[in-house]
Scaffold this motif. Sequence first.
Motif, PDB file in Angstrom:
ATOM      1  N   ALA A 118       0.846  -1.202   0.000  1.00 20.98           N
ATOM      2  CA  ALA A 118       0.000   0.000   0.000  1.00 20.98           C
ATOM      3  C   ALA A 118       0.888   1.261   0.000  1.00 20.98           C
ATOM      4  CB  ALA A 118      -0.876  -0.013   1.245  1.00 20.98           C
ATOM      5  N   VAL A 143      -5.133   4.096   6.883  1.00 19.76           N
ATOM      6  CA  VAL A 143      -4.668   3.082   7.831  1.00 19.76           C
ATOM      7  C   VAL A 143      -3.467   3.642   8.590  1.00 19.76           C
ATOM      8  CG1 VAL A 143      -3.937   0.683   8.103  1.00 19.76           C
ATOM      9  CG2 VAL A 143      -5.439   1.319   6.200  1.00 19.76           C
ATOM     10  N   LYS A 145      -0.548   2.936  11.393  1.00 17.43           N
ATOM     11  CA  LYS A 145       0.136   1.791  12.013  1.00 17.43           C
ATOM     12  C   LYS A 145       1.269   2.272  12.901  1.00 17.43           C
ATOM     13  CE  LYS A 145      -0.831  -1.422   8.270  1.00 17.43           C
ATOM     14  NZ  LYS A 145      -0.350  -2.430   7.325  1.00 17.43           N
ATOM     15  N   GLY A 152      -0.291  -7.123  18.060  1.00 21.57           N
ATOM     16  CA  GLY A 152      -1.249  -7.270  16.967  1.00 21.57           C
ATOM     17  C   GLY A 152      -2.347  -6.221  16.973  1.00 21.57           C
ATOM     18  N   VAL A 155      -2.724  -1.450  14.546  1.00 19.46           N
ATOM     19  CA  VAL A 155      -3.241  -0.980  13.253  1.00 19.46           C
ATOM     20  C   VAL A 155      -4.631  -0.392  13.454  1.00 19.46           C
ATOM     21  CG1 VAL A 155      -3.961  -1.706  10.938  1.00 19.46           C
ATOM     22  CG2 VAL A 155      -1.913  -2.707  11.982  1.00 19.46           C
ATOM     23  N   ILE A 157      -7.825   1.486  11.498  1.00 20.24           N
ATOM     24  CA  ILE A 157      -8.416   1.918  10.231  1.00 20.24           C
ATOM     25  C   ILE A 157      -9.343   3.089  10.550  1.00 20.24           C
ATOM     26  CG2 ILE A 157      -9.881   1.227   8.285  1.00 20.24           C
ATOM     27  CD1 ILE A 157      -8.550  -1.596   8.632  1.00 20.24           C
ATOM     28  N   GLU A 188      -2.450   3.856   2.531  1.00 19.51           N
ATOM     29  CA  GLU A 188      -3.660   3.743   1.739  1.00 19.51           C
ATOM     30  C   GLU A 188      -4.449   2.511   2.195  1.00 19.51           C
ATOM     31  OE1 GLU A 188      -3.825   2.572  -2.986  1.00 19.51           O
ATOM     32  OE2 GLU A 188      -1.956   2.220  -1.907  1.00 19.51           O
ATOM     33  N   PHE A 189      -5.780   2.624   2.215  1.00 19.47           N
ATOM     34  CA  PHE A 189      -6.656   1.508   2.581  1.00 19.47           C
ATOM     35  C   PHE A 189      -6.900   0.661   1.336  1.00 19.47           C
ATOM     36  CE2 PHE A 189     -11.005  -0.221   2.859  1.00 19.47           C
ATOM     37  CZ  PHE A 189     -10.911  -0.947   4.029  1.00 19.47           C
ATOM     38  N   LEU A 190      -6.608  -0.623   1.455  1.00 22.84           N
ATOM     39  CA  LEU A 190      -6.788  -1.521   0.311  1.00 22.84           C
ATOM     40  C   LEU A 190      -7.873  -2.537   0.615  1.00 22.84           C
ATOM     41  CD1 LEU A 190      -3.030  -2.193  -0.535  1.00 22.84           C
ATOM     42  CD2 LEU A 190      -4.609  -0.662  -1.731  1.00 22.84           C
ATOM     43  N   GLU A 194      -7.682 -11.694   2.116  1.00 19.89           N
ATOM     44  CA  GLU A 194      -6.351 -11.768   2.732  1.00 19.89           C
ATOM     45  C   GLU A 194      -5.867 -13.220   2.759  1.00 19.89           C
ATOM     46  OE1 GLU A 194      -5.485  -9.309   6.219  1.00 19.89           O
ATOM     47  OE2 GLU A 194      -7.449  -8.376   5.910  1.00 19.89           O
ATOM     48  N   LYS A 216      -9.668 -12.984  11.722  1.00 19.41           N
ATOM     49  CA  LYS A 216      -9.154 -12.146  12.810  1.00 19.41           C
ATOM     50  C   LYS A 216     -10.225 -11.596  13.747  1.00 19.41           C
ATOM     51  CE  LYS A 216      -4.608 -10.620  11.520  1.00 19.41           C
ATOM     52  NZ  LYS A 216      -4.117 -10.845  10.192  1.00 19.41           N
ATOM     53  N   ASN A 226     -10.677  -6.960  16.379  1.00 25.56           N
ATOM     54  CA  ASN A 226      -9.643  -7.898  15.959  1.00 25.56           C
ATOM     55  C   ASN A 226      -9.130  -8.705  17.145  1.00 25.56           C
ATOM     56  OD1 ASN A 226      -9.099  -7.946  13.215  1.00 25.56           O
ATOM     57  ND2 ASN A 226      -7.997  -6.003  13.309  1.00 25.56           N
ATOM     58  N   MET A 275      -2.667  -9.265   0.599  1.00 23.24           N
ATOM     59  CA  MET A 275      -4.039  -8.941   0.209  1.00 23.24           C
ATOM     60  C   MET A 275      -4.111  -9.054  -1.310  1.00 23.24           C
ATOM     61  SD  MET A 275      -6.306  -5.638   1.190  1.00 23.24           S
ATOM     62  CE  MET A 275      -6.648  -6.002   2.892  1.00 23.24           C
ATOM     63  N   ILE A 284       0.616  -6.783   3.004  1.00 22.79           N
ATOM     64  CA  ILE A 284       0.002  -5.974   4.067  1.00 22.79           C
ATOM     65  C   ILE A 284       0.943  -5.931   5.260  1.00 22.79           C
ATOM     66  CG2 ILE A 284      -1.885  -6.023   5.787  1.00 22.79           C
ATOM     67  CD1 ILE A 284      -2.825  -4.888   3.188  1.00 22.79           C
ATOM     68  N   GLU A 285       1.558  -7.055   5.551  1.00 24.82           N
ATOM     69  CA  GLU A 285       2.558  -7.087   6.633  1.00 24.82           C
ATOM     70  C   GLU A 285       3.456  -8.293   6.468  1.00 24.82           C
ATOM     71  OE1 GLU A 285       1.388  -8.251  10.515  1.00 24.82           O
ATOM     72  OE2 GLU A 285      -0.053  -9.726   9.814  1.00 24.82           O
TER      73      GLU A 285
HETATM   74  P1  AMP Z   1      -1.578  -6.182  10.757  1.00 25.54           P
HETATM   75  O1  AMP Z   1      -1.509  -6.016  12.262  1.00 25.54           O
HETATM   76  O2  AMP Z   1      -0.541  -5.447  10.002  1.00 25.54           O
HETATM   77  O3  AMP Z   1      -1.753  -7.630  10.406  1.00 25.54           O
HETATM   78  O4  AMP Z   1      -2.942  -5.556  10.316  1.00 25.54           O
HETATM   79  C1  AMP Z   1      -4.120  -6.035  10.865  1.00 25.54           C
HETATM   80  C2  AMP Z   1      -5.192  -6.050   9.833  1.00 25.54           C
HETATM   81  O5  AMP Z   1      -5.460  -4.697   9.416  1.00 25.54           O
HETATM   82  C3  AMP Z   1      -4.831  -6.771   8.542  1.00 25.54           C
HETATM   83  O6  AMP Z   1      -4.995  -8.151   8.622  1.00 25.54           O
HETATM   84  C4  AMP Z   1      -5.797  -6.132   7.581  1.00 25.54           C
HETATM   85  O7  AMP Z   1      -7.064  -6.738   7.694  1.00 25.54           O
HETATM   86  C5  AMP Z   1      -5.892  -4.712   8.083  1.00 25.54           C
HETATM   87  N1  AMP Z   1      -5.021  -3.840   7.280  1.00 25.54           N
HETATM   88  C6  AMP Z   1      -3.729  -3.563   7.490  1.00 25.54           C
HETATM   89  N2  AMP Z   1      -3.254  -2.738   6.525  1.00 25.54           N
HETATM   90  C7  AMP Z   1      -4.282  -2.478   5.696  1.00 25.54           C
HETATM   91  C8  AMP Z   1      -4.450  -1.700   4.508  1.00 25.54           C
HETATM   92  N3  AMP Z   1      -3.457  -0.989   3.987  1.00 25.54           N
HETATM   93  N4  AMP Z   1      -5.659  -1.681   3.934  1.00 25.54           N
HETATM   94  C9  AMP Z   1      -6.699  -2.388   4.447  1.00 25.54           C
HETATM   95  N5  AMP Z   1      -6.610  -3.138   5.553  1.00 25.54           N
HETATM   96  C10 AMP Z   1      -5.427  -3.193   6.178  1.00 25.54           C
END
Ligand code: AMP
Length: 420
Positions: A118, A143, A145, A152, A155, A157, A188-190, A194, A216, A226, A275, A284-285
Amino acid sequence: MRVLVIGGGGREHAIIKSLKKNNRITKIFAASGNGGISLDAECVPIKAVDIEAMTEFAVKNAVDYVVVAPDDPLAIGMVDVLEEKGIRCFGPKKAAARIESSKVFAKNLMRKYGIPTAAYKTFNDPKEAESYVKTDGISFPLVIKADGLAFGKGVIIAENIEETLSAITEIMTEKKFGESGNNIVIEEFLQGPEVSVLSFTDGKTLVPMVSSMDHKRIYDGNKGPNTGGMGVIAPNPHYTKEIAAICEKTIFLPTLNAMREEGWPFKGCLYFGLMLTKKGPVVIEYNCRFGDPETQAVLRLLETDLLEIMEAVTDEKLDSMNIRWKEDHAACVVLASGGYPASYKTGFKIDGIKEAEKKGAVVYHAGTQYRDSSFFTTGGRVLGVTATAPELGDALEKAYNAAEAISFESVHYRKDIGKY
Ligand code: AMP
Ligand code: GLY
């Protein structure tokens, strides 16, 4: 061979049960393990992040090999210190673990090496972050972070400017996640399905494992907050052979090469959180370790001996391994304490684990204690009930049949794992 597994969740229980199949292993220690693990290994009460005590224990007890499973000991350099003492390990060194422990590091790596992710900006000053999100033309959701590890939960949104500003304040000014929030990534939100792809890599060769899908959110229909993960299916039905080939070429190998070129080759389990967007797969991570609960499902499909693979990673001989997987499907349903991921009560007696196992499932323990010949709850995520079958539907049915046999006060589990 004497092995020490660091950690004490369902992931570690799954790793230990797989390692036990190897008859070169004469002893398994777990630090600190849990109730279920105590029947498969000798649990020692050392905190996963206590490098000094862990190293001392490993030396004193003639441990030959250490599997460092959780993110926090990896992030603080557990592998570096154990290796200095001459103890062989599975897991990345501190510098390579930054791929998970610093989101700024991971994003900058992806930008430098053209790995799809993203679009983003990083900030170390809340004022600058605030003025950026107030710029004309910024579209929501955004998003936010926290840079570092945040259990965990780092993050957020944000649907609009107010939510974005309060996320920046919470993370950067109020330090909701401590030092992890000194820097942030705004991205950016995508959208899209997943996929989790765990891989074995020795820094030169990378072998993806069977793909998986985590669930999640706490409630059915992907609703609610989550969690660490409420269930898994493997393989992930969205992850076709064609998509796998694209990921290999545009994400997996470029990441492996980038880490090597930067001077910190990644050795261990590299986890790609992907994603599948309309424009193609994006990262995404990254995680620097086995996923939990993904590992509980994925390892059930592994045919090749896990210790042989881990040692090949350590010895940088992964290219000589032929890693085989069962054609089956695996399903894991997580049984949690009512109230999780917010506050919940523990100390409840768990009934029906033997009955569940008689129904053909393997029950991995995450938050349990064993005393007076019974198991009691100690955590948010309590058990991972995992089953395999040639068809996904049958694996799910088997896992749910087994889960129904288990009871403890206020047990909660999702009824819709694998339905998406
Ligand atoms: P993470 O802790 O990085 O795994 O993020 C937790 C969750 O946030 C991910 O599994 C995604 O569902 C959501 N997420 C993280 N980054 C984005 C993004 N850029 N766009 C949309 N959803 C995201
Ligand atoms: N299940 C997601 C993770 O292990 O990070």
